[in-house]
Each structure stands twice: as structure tokens, then as C-alpha cells.
Design a protein around this motif. Sequence first.
Motif, short mmCIF file in Angstrom:
data_model
loop_
_atom_site.label_atom_id
_atom_site.label_comp_id
_atom_site.label_asym_id
_atom_site.label_seq_id
_atom_site.Cartn_x
_atom_site.Cartn_y
_atom_site.Cartn_z
N VAL A 481 0.83 -1.20 0.00
CA VAL A 481 0.00 0.00 0.00
C VAL A 481 0.86 1.25 0.00
O VAL A 481 2.02 1.23 0.41
N THR A 482 0.29 2.33 -0.46
CA THR A 482 0.91 3.65 -0.32
C THR A 482 0.55 4.19 1.06
O THR A 482 -0.57 4.02 1.53
N ALA A 483 1.50 4.82 1.72
CA ALA A 483 1.24 5.41 3.03
C ALA A 483 2.36 6.41 3.34
O ALA A 483 3.54 6.06 3.22
N PRO A 484 1.98 7.64 3.73
CA PRO A 484 0.62 8.16 3.83
C PRO A 484 0.10 8.61 2.46
O PRO A 484 0.87 8.87 1.55
N SER A 485 -1.22 8.69 2.38
CA SER A 485 -1.84 9.14 1.13
C SER A 485 -3.23 9.67 1.46
O SER A 485 -3.58 9.87 2.63
N ASN A 486 -4.02 9.93 0.41
CA ASN A 486 -5.40 10.38 0.57
C ASN A 486 -6.17 10.03 -0.68
O ASN A 486 -5.59 9.68 -1.71
N SER A 487 -7.48 10.08 -0.60
CA SER A 487 -8.32 9.90 -1.79
C SER A 487 -8.79 11.28 -2.22
O SER A 487 -9.61 11.90 -1.54
N PRO A 488 -8.22 11.82 -3.30
CA PRO A 488 -8.46 13.22 -3.64
C PRO A 488 -9.95 13.54 -3.77
O PRO A 488 -10.65 12.82 -4.47
N GLU A 489 -10.39 14.62 -3.27
CA GLU A 489 -9.92 15.44 -2.16
C GLU A 489 -10.91 15.22 -1.04
O GLU A 489 -11.35 16.13 -0.37
N ASN A 490 -11.28 13.93 -0.86
CA ASN A 490 -12.34 13.52 0.03
C ASN A 490 -11.80 13.17 1.41
O ASN A 490 -10.60 13.03 1.61
N ALA A 491 -12.70 13.02 2.36
CA ALA A 491 -12.37 12.59 3.72
C ALA A 491 -13.29 11.45 4.11
O ALA A 491 -14.33 11.23 3.49
N PHE A 492 -12.89 10.70 5.14
CA PHE A 492 -13.70 9.58 5.59
C PHE A 492 -13.99 9.72 7.08
O PHE A 492 -13.35 10.51 7.79
N VAL A 493 -14.97 8.94 7.53
CA VAL A 493 -15.38 8.98 8.93
C VAL A 493 -14.92 7.69 9.60
O VAL A 493 -15.29 6.59 9.18
N THR A 494 -14.12 7.82 10.65
CA THR A 494 -13.62 6.64 11.36
C THR A 494 -14.72 6.04 12.23
O THR A 494 -15.79 6.64 12.41
N GLU A 495 -14.44 4.87 12.76
CA GLU A 495 -15.44 4.18 13.58
C GLU A 495 -15.84 5.00 14.81
O GLU A 495 -16.96 4.89 15.30
N ASP A 496 -14.90 5.81 15.31
CA ASP A 496 -15.23 6.64 16.48
C ASP A 496 -15.72 8.03 16.08
O ASP A 496 -15.79 8.95 16.90
N GLY A 497 -16.05 8.21 14.78
CA GLY A 497 -16.70 9.44 14.33
C GLY A 497 -15.79 10.59 13.96
O GLY A 497 -16.27 11.69 13.71
N GLN A 498 -14.50 10.36 13.87
CA GLN A 498 -13.59 11.43 13.50
C GLN A 498 -13.48 11.53 11.98
O GLN A 498 -13.49 10.52 11.28
N VAL A 499 -13.38 12.76 11.50
CA VAL A 499 -13.29 13.00 10.06
C VAL A 499 -11.84 13.28 9.71
O VAL A 499 -11.24 14.26 10.19
N VAL A 500 -11.26 12.44 8.86
CA VAL A 500 -9.85 12.56 8.48
C VAL A 500 -9.68 12.25 6.99
O VAL A 500 -10.57 11.67 6.36
N SER A 501 -8.52 12.62 6.47
CA SER A 501 -8.21 12.37 5.05
C SER A 501 -7.01 11.46 4.87
O SER A 501 -6.97 10.67 3.92
N VAL A 502 -6.01 11.61 5.73
CA VAL A 502 -4.77 10.86 5.57
C VAL A 502 -5.02 9.39 5.86
O VAL A 502 -5.64 9.04 6.86
N CYS A 503 -4.51 8.53 5.00
CA CYS A 503 -4.81 7.10 5.11
C CYS A 503 -3.68 6.29 4.50
O CYS A 503 -2.69 6.84 4.01
#
Length: 769
Positions: A481-503
Motif C-alpha cells: 500500500v501507499t502510506a501516507p496518502s489520501n483519496s483526492p480530495e475527500n475525507a472519511f469517517v472513522t469508527e469513532d466518528g472522527q473526520v480525516v483524510s490521511v490514510c
Amino acid sequence: MQNLRLWYQKPANDWNGALPIGNGRLGGMVFGGIQEERIQLNEISMFSGYPEESDNPRMLKHLDEVRSLLFEGRYKEAQLLSEKYMVCKGAGTNLGNAVDAPYGSYQTLGDLYINFDHEKDDAHDYIRELDIDSAIAKVGYGMGNAKFHREMFSSAKAQVMVLNITCSISSNISLTASICREREANAYVLGNDYMVMKGQLAGDKGIKFEAHMKILAKNGAMLNIEDAIKVAGADEVTIIIAAATDYLDKDPEKVCRERIDKAIQKGYGELLKEHILDYRSLFDRVKINLGADRVEDLPTDVRLQRLRNGGQDKGLVGLYFQYGRYLLISSSRPGGLPANLQGIWCGEISPAWNCDYHLNINLQMNYWPAELTNLSECHEPLFPFIKSLVEPGERTASICYGAEGWVVHTATNIWGFTSPCEHPSWGCFSAAGAWLCQHLWEHYAYNLDEDFLKRVYPIMKGSAEFYLSFLIEHPETGYLVTAPSNSPENAFVTEDGQVVSVCAGPTMDTEIIWDLFTNCIEASKILRIDEGFRQRLIDAIKKLPPLKIGKHGQIQEWLEDFDEAEPGHRHMSHLFALYPGRQITWHETPEIMGAAKGVIERRLKYGGGHTGWSRAWMINFFARLRDGDNAYDHFLELLKKSTLPNLFDTHPPFQIDGNFGATAAIGEMLLQSHEGFINFLPALPNEWQDGSIEGLRARGGFEVDIRWSGGILQKARVTSMKGERCVIYAPIQIRVEYGGEDIDIKVLEKNVVEFDTCPQGVYDIYPYN
């Protein structure tokens, strides 16, 4: 014959209504004023800024720490650390406002103003038009008994812009002309007929530029009035403009003078003839007919508004398609720089997003129609530009990641900026170089030029070497996998409800790397080199994460099945493998094809496709899904919601990628060749029951003409340019004729046939009755 012109009954109210002309280097926006004509000028290398050291050594020092946090699922901590360290050194793109920063900005060259000495402002029979059949902008009107006419074009042959003014009454043309720029330039008149504007961007560190104007008047008198040239009582006036910078030309002054001198020697008639022949040698390769309506007789802005009000306009589709080809010819020619976010047409000193080269889709989308619509030469400026990123990209790879090969991120300029940008949530897209390399492969795939492939293979290999070095094995899955990276230019919600982009390992990265590795493997086989390296790529592909179907029936955007922070996000990055990639196909991955449709349905449910280039991408997706009706419906949405009066695409503001993306999509609806065979009319909508297209290109060195009626293929003509194996997807029974004789075909699999013999030449294909 199709009406290939944009026309209006009044001058442009603003820049978004002006009409574009260009020769790949020198561009103009024609406003068409009566008392005052304004032509806003551009030169392709007018980019402020200068080279800088922006690679950040702190990235490498904290790389392992960020990766560990990502693998432990501590995404918020990883993002905070990335925001601090995984960014460029310095201001970077300055959040798209870098006109006075080292990164710089593409910007206007200035303006040509022509003030006419009309006694009254009572013009009648006014028409302003852009004839895209000949690449000439025209303005005509009456003033009393006099009829005034202007013609303007930018000649690629002569490398000058030409404006010719005539009147039906002799000695009736009087005007004052000047060229100017609001900053960093000085203008002065030499003699009575020659004006020079010169300056330098970014102080003594930046580009030096010049624009020269020569006025030729038939009869009449000319006068130097310090900052302008006055013409009085002429029969005919011709204005010639040349421009150059020391980025592309060592001595701009010498170049401008030489170009104008040569143009004067030719005269207006020869310049016009030469320009039309040169332009049509490219434009005339493709002809399209999707039917016509009487509304073709209406002005373009009226047609556009009528469509928004629910009217129909078949001819507007063909016009838009050919307009996209016109724009590519006019903004991208061999020997220049590639088309930027606005092609070459930028009316500001500090435009949105620096009017630079964005590499997380925008620059790539500019060139989607190049090969398919038979403008391969217009693709060429991109290739040396990609090569220019290799050397600085090697430094970035080493300093920032401790990796081999070369890398570039989300945005770049003419100064070789390859570092991450100033925020990791959008600026740390490390798959950009691999995506650029797709264009090198596609140019080969369409033309089968082995010498070209030999020249560009080291660029592709260098990009692949970066990913072989940068990819890391995920401790839980074993995937690379690539790390760190992101899915341009979106963000995701973690299981504990935090909004982040870096993955780690976003789907788009994986798809692009699969594409690069696959193309490199094929290239090494064709060139019969690098067997050991080829095997490394084969082994690595096996360890890339597979495409996964998530809980919503969609292709997952991330390695884990996270929900999007913005479900209707304009980027649909994880569908790269559907288009422009070739990993997702009906023949090889039908289940994933269904999940790709699920991605689009989910995006649309939450308002996706709400910006020009995003909508254009969506039309291409539907074309690859063989869903012509949805493709057509979204093309109409593009016209209704994201198209300016001059048919420029708007993000907003204006971005040319939507024009090019939609042009490519119309081609994809009528012809596809990415699956290893030629597919006629794969996504024909019900609205296009009868029509024809000539001159499209297919991979494998083929040129294709198609005619259909009642939604059914009537005849296709395939011209083999290289004599390669020809395979056709034939859902209906066909016969193939070569040289007036039927030739044998053999069935490879259901609906797929191959010619027994494939010499160079023309094949006619007919469905059996």
C-alpha cells in the motif's frame, strides 16, 4: 452540413462571453465591441515565480511514525502529524494564490484595445461569431450605409495573431490601437506604426516577456500619439501581434520582430490561407452528425438558454464536441507547453488555483480526447513536460521518502515543483506521476510507434521504481500500500466518528499503480528489455489490494469500508479503474462493474457531479458502463449547469478540463477500444437514433468511421494504419469486406471476432440482414 460556429447578436458583456482564438502559444479572447474592441492576450509561458527548493527533509524523518499510526488505526493522530511534517517547505502553491510567491501563477499577457472613431453608436445587423471550421473569429455590423467587418485568428504557422478590418466605404476606417498590461510592463510606440510592450515577472528572478504590434493601413494616415497608434481614413487595416518570453525563446525581442517581419512579407491573404490549411489539417480529420434541428439558426447563447428551459438541440452536441477539438488544437501544439487549467486563456493576473497544472485529474483530463478524436499531435506538448518533472521528482523522492525513482504530487508549475503541497489532506497525492505516465502509454497504444515507446519507457520505469520503493506491506493484510496518502480530495469517517483524510492504500492509488505496472510490463515485452524488472512488477501486482465491494454495494474508496464525510463529493477517484483506466471491464470484472455503478448512484443520491469537470468524468463513466441514456442526460446537465455563454466549462470559475472531458465522453459513447477490441456504438442513447462519425481513432493503430440508423449499425469502416491484429466486439452478426471481397472472420469468444488476415488497408463492416 453541420453549422460549426458560435454566434451572437451583441458584444460580450464580460470575459465569460468573449470568444477564444489560439495557436498553441498565443491566445486571445475577442469581445467584439463596437466603439471599443478588446482582445485579451495570452502567451503559454507567462508564468510568474521561479525555481525554489521546496522538498522537506522532515518528511522522511517522520515517515515511519506516520505509517505506524495509520496501521494502528490512529488516523487522527496520523493526520495531525502529517499536517505538521508531510508538507512542502515554504509557501508551496500558497493555497492557489501564489502570483507573488516563488511557486508563481499563469496569467494574462495583457490587452489589445482598439477604439473606433464611429460618429454614432447606432450599429445595426450586428453579428459576432467564432467559425470553428476555419478557426476565425469575426465581427460584422452596419453603421449607417457602411458595413464594417473584422476577422481575427492566431496562426500556428506564422506564430502571430492577425486582425483584419475592412469597410464597404473607402477611407472610412479610423481607430486608435494600443497594447497594455496593468503591472510589470512598459509600452511605447516606435515610429508611426509599431508598438512594443515588455516586462519581467517576479522582479529580476522571473520571466522576461515582450509583445509587439505592427499596424498596416491601406491608404489613410498613421500617427504616433505616445502610448498608442492612431489610424485615420484608411480603406483596410491589418494588425499583427507577436509575443514571446525568455522561457521558451532565448531572445523575445528578436523572435517577435522576426515573426512580424515574416508575416508582413506574406501579407494578409497568404497568412489567412496558410492558417486555414494548417488548422484544417487537424480539425477536418473528424466529422460528426447526430442530426440537426432548426434551432441551429439561433444564436448560441439563445440555444443554450432554450436547452436550459427544456428544449431539444441535437446539433449543439456535435458543435460542443467539435468545439472541444477546436480548443485542444488552439491551446496545445508541438513545441509549446501543455494546456493548463484554462488552456491558454486566462484574463487575470492572479487567477483561481494559479491556473497551473493540477495533477489529481485536471491536466490529465485535458488530454483525454487527444488520441480518440484524432489529435495525436496535440498530445505531444504533454510528453516533454512530463520528462521535465523527472529530475526534480527524483530529488523529491529521495529527500521526502528515501525512495528511488521519481514522484510528483497534486500540483506543479513550469519550474519543476514536485513536492507535496501545503496540506496533506489534498496536497500529498503521490500517484500523480503514475497517472501522467498513462498518457505516454496511451499515445503508444493508439499509434504503435515503437521509437516513441523506447524514448518514454525510462520515464515510465522511473515512476514504477518509485512505487516499488515507496509501497509498504500492510502488517495486517500483507498488501502493498501507499502510506501516507489520501483519496483526492475527500475525507472519511472513522469508527469513532472522527473526520480525516490521511490514510494508507486508498483505492485510487492502487488502481493507478496497477495501471502503471501493467503498462510497464507490456512495454518491456514489446521492447524486449528488462526481464528482471518486469518480473518484479508482476510479483508486486499480485500483492496490491484487490478492488472490494463495500456495504453500500459500491467499490470501496478506502482500504477499509469507511463512509465518506461527503458522500456526494465531486471527486470519484476510486473509479479511475473504470475510466480512464482499463482494470474494470464488462468482460473481465462484471461484478466490479456493478459496484462501479453503485459508486455513481451513491454520489448522485447526495448531489454529486455538481461541477463541470466532475460531470464530464461522470459522462465517461456511463459511457464505459454502456449506459448511453444516462451519459446523454448528464451531458445535458453539463450544458445546463456548467457551461458559460461562450461554451467554456465552469467549475466555477472557468476550467477547460470539463470541455475536454465531455468531448472525450461523446467519443467514448460512439467508440471504445480499451478492452482489447473495437466496440462500435457501445453507449448510443435513444436520442441519437440516426447519425454518423468519421475519423475516430482506436487503439492498435486504427481509424474508424461509423454510420447508424434507427439506433442500429449500418456500416463501419476500419482503416488499419499498421497492419496489426484487428478484433471487433460484434453483438450482431457481421460480415467484413476488404478490397471488395468478403474475408473470413473467426469467433474468439461470445460476440468477439477477429479478421483472419489484417494487412494495412480499409475494411468495410456490415451487419447481416
